[in-house]
Design an enzyme around this catalytic site. Structure first.
Site, PDB file in Angstrom:
ATOM      1  N   CYS A  32      -1.236 -54.543  18.750  1.00 41.85           N
ATOM      2  CA  CYS A  32      -0.162 -54.166  19.670  1.00 41.85           C
ATOM      3  C   CYS A  32       0.060 -55.236  20.731  1.00 41.85           C
ATOM      4  CB  CYS A  32      -0.519 -52.866  20.403  1.00 41.85           C
ATOM      5  SG  CYS A  32      -0.742 -51.439  19.336  1.00 41.85           S
ATOM      6  N   CYS A  36       2.352 -51.802  24.959  1.00 47.69           N
ATOM      7  CA  CYS A  36       2.518 -50.691  24.025  1.00 47.69           C
ATOM      8  C   CYS A  36       2.281 -49.353  24.728  1.00 47.69           C
ATOM      9  CB  CYS A  36       1.565 -50.833  22.844  1.00 47.69           C
ATOM     10  SG  CYS A  36       1.877 -49.593  21.565  1.00 47.69           S
ATOM     11  N   CYS A  63       2.013 -52.795  15.045  1.00 45.24           N
ATOM     12  CA  CYS A  63       2.266 -51.437  15.527  1.00 45.24           C
ATOM     13  C   CYS A  63       3.734 -51.085  15.287  1.00 45.24           C
ATOM     14  CB  CYS A  63       1.936 -51.363  17.022  1.00 45.24           C
ATOM     15  SG  CYS A  63       2.351 -49.808  17.803  1.00 45.24           S
ATOM     16  N   CYS A  66       5.415 -50.366  19.238  1.00 42.12           N
ATOM     17  CA  CYS A  66       5.802 -51.476  20.128  1.00 42.12           C
ATOM     18  C   CYS A  66       6.389 -52.653  19.363  1.00 42.12           C
ATOM     19  CB  CYS A  66       4.617 -51.936  20.974  1.00 42.12           C
ATOM     20  SG  CYS A  66       3.322 -52.834  20.077  1.00 42.12           S
TER      21      CYS A  66
END
Length: 184
Positions: A32, A36, A63, A66
């Site tokens: 991430c 995030c 991810c 994000c």
């Protein structure tokens, strides 16, 4: 930057660190951005990476929340490049240029803002630079009459062309052509 500083950025969802580092969660296999908004992982379950590529090379996946894989995605740059492409192909034909810019789907004001943010000049300034370069090329490389060059590069009148050319080069088109021939 220490791991503790990176951890604090993750806990605070600090977007100013996006692109500076990435963190990955060992238990989920996901990496991430520091900003995030997912639930913060346990400190012992994360590791840090300098780049998204390092995280991918270590076997982690981006991810979906994000979109850490899109940090290099710059839609405004792509729009600016589309505007530039339209100008490159129609700088001498204002109506065709306006139609091309309308096809992009932005207001004139927004197109100017996006282009200027990417290239540091307005679309008009860029278009004018192309018109000037083409006029200079035609003056030096052809025997085309000045009035015809004025129309070829998109000016509606000889007066407007002379005024623009002299302002940009400090010479009239005729002076520019004569000096160019002297230097060859």
């Amino acid at each position: 930057m220490t791991e503790q500083e990176m951890w604090e950025a993750v806990i605070q969802n600090d977007s100013s660190y996006d692109g500076v580092f990435f963190y990955a969660v060992k238990t989920t296999g996901i990496y991430c951005r520091p900003s995030c908004k997912s639930k913060p992982p346990k400190r012992g379950n994360i590791c840090f990476f300098s780049t998204a590529q390092e995280a991918r090379d270590a076997g982690f996946h981006p991810c979906k929340r994000c979109r850490s894989d899109l940090l290099d995605y710059h839609p405004m740059r792509e729009i600016a490049e589309m505007v530039k492409g339209k100008i490159d192909h129609a700088f001498a034909e204002q109506e065709k240029l306006n139609q091309g810019l309308t096809e992009i789907g932005l207001s004139s004001r927004r197109a100017v803002d996006v282009f200027k943010a990417e290239y540091g000049m307005t679309p008009k300034a860029y278009s004018d630079s192309l018109r000037l370069k083409e006029a200079q090329r035609l003056l030096l490389d052809t025997d085309t009459k000045v009035i015809d060059i004025a129309y070829q590069v998109g000016f509606g009148s000889l007066t407007a062309f002379y005024s623009f050319f002299k302002k940009e080069t400090g010479k009239t088109p005729g002076e520019y052509r004569k000096e160019g021939i002297k230097h060859e």
